[in-house]
Write a protein that holds these residues in place. Structure first.
Motif, PDB file in Angstrom:
ATOM      1  N   LEU A  53      57.218  57.424  20.761  1.00  0.00           N
ATOM      2  CA  LEU A  53      57.021  58.788  21.242  1.00  0.00           C
ATOM      3  C   LEU A  53      55.651  59.316  20.837  1.00  0.00           C
ATOM      4  CD1 LEU A  53      57.906  61.310  22.704  1.00  0.00           C
ATOM      5  CD2 LEU A  53      59.135  62.015  20.626  1.00  0.00           C
ATOM      6  N   LEU A  90      55.107  69.187  22.717  1.00  0.00           N
ATOM      7  CA  LEU A  90      55.481  68.614  24.006  1.00  0.00           C
ATOM      8  C   LEU A  90      55.218  69.595  25.134  1.00  0.00           C
ATOM      9  CD1 LEU A  90      56.824  66.306  22.351  1.00  0.00           C
ATOM     10  CD2 LEU A  90      58.602  66.340  24.069  1.00  0.00           C
ATOM     11  N   ILE A  95      55.040  67.980  28.779  1.00  0.00           N
ATOM     12  CA  ILE A  95      56.156  67.033  28.793  1.00  0.00           C
ATOM     13  C   ILE A  95      57.469  67.801  28.835  1.00  0.00           C
ATOM     14  CG2 ILE A  95      57.348  65.214  27.497  1.00  0.00           C
ATOM     15  CD1 ILE A  95      54.552  64.491  26.314  1.00  0.00           C
ATOM     16  N   THR A  97      60.508  65.921  30.026  1.00  0.00           N
ATOM     17  CA  THR A  97      61.569  64.925  29.957  1.00  0.00           C
ATOM     18  C   THR A  97      61.075  63.713  29.176  1.00  0.00           C
ATOM     19  OG1 THR A  97      62.344  65.626  32.140  1.00  0.00           O
ATOM     20  CG2 THR A  97      63.161  63.511  31.329  1.00  0.00           C
ATOM     21  N   ILE A  98      61.926  63.214  28.284  1.00  0.00           N
ATOM     22  CA  ILE A  98      61.613  62.008  27.511  1.00  0.00           C
ATOM     23  C   ILE A  98      62.719  60.991  27.758  1.00  0.00           C
ATOM     24  CG2 ILE A  98      61.238  61.010  25.231  1.00  0.00           C
ATOM     25  CD1 ILE A  98      60.509  63.864  24.286  1.00  0.00           C
ATOM     26  N   LEU A 100      64.169  57.297  26.614  1.00  0.00           N
ATOM     27  CA  LEU A 100      64.106  56.438  25.435  1.00  0.00           C
ATOM     28  C   LEU A 100      65.046  55.259  25.591  1.00  0.00           C
ATOM     29  CD1 LEU A 100      63.463  55.771  22.438  1.00  0.00           C
ATOM     30  CD2 LEU A 100      65.242  57.441  21.804  1.00  0.00           C
ATOM     31  N   VAL A 113      59.335  54.407  25.354  1.00  0.00           N
ATOM     32  CA  VAL A 113      59.425  55.813  25.712  1.00  0.00           C
ATOM     33  C   VAL A 113      58.588  56.088  26.953  1.00  0.00           C
ATOM     34  CG1 VAL A 113      58.717  58.141  24.991  1.00  0.00           C
ATOM     35  CG2 VAL A 113      59.889  56.652  23.376  1.00  0.00           C
ATOM     36  N   ALA A 115      57.336  59.578  28.898  1.00  0.00           N
ATOM     37  CA  ALA A 115      57.263  61.040  28.854  1.00  0.00           C
ATOM     38  C   ALA A 115      56.820  61.540  30.216  1.00  0.00           C
ATOM     39  CB  ALA A 115      56.275  61.482  27.781  1.00  0.00           C
TER      40      ALA A 115
END
Length: 117
Positions: A53, A90, A95, A97-98, A100, A113, A115
């Motif tokens: 991240l 973020l 950003i 949405t992340i 993972l 990740v 982003a």
């Protein structure tokens, strides 16, 4: 949606175990209290996720490893729970949405990740 950044990290479990044993305070610096007592494989995967991240965000200064916590959704998928300055950072980067993914093997843990905005 557009991709803002991607990040990937791989952690060698043996070296990670040695680091945790050599530096007893490392566990508390890298992990939230909810994460700290997890097994080595889970800790390594979480550390890889935090590194991934940070890379996806362009490695901004002023953030702590404690600001990135990994939990699981009710369906079992890993997700970030952000603390401290991380949500604002973020937002500043656009950003929203992340994504993972974490995986473990016999000797390694890896995380990826994406982003997006």
């Amino acid at each position: 949606m557009s991709i803002i950044g991607i990040g990937v990290d791989v952690v060698d479990l043996g070296r990670f175990r040695e680091s945790l044993e050599r530096t007893p305070t490392l566990r508390a610096r890298l992990f939230t209290p909810a994460e700290a007592e997890l097994p080595l494989e889970s800790l390594a995967g979480r550390f890889a996720a935090k590194e991934a991240l940070a890379k996806a965000m362009g490695a901004p200064s002023g953030l702590s490893w404690q600001h990135f916590e990994i939990r699981h959704t009710p369906q079992g998928a890993p997700e970030f729970v952000l603390h401290g300055a991380a949500p604002e950072r973020l937002e500043a980067l656009g950003i929203t949405t992340i994504h993972l993914s974490i995986s473990h093997d016999t000797t390694i843990a890896t995380a990826f990740v994406v982003a997006e905005c």
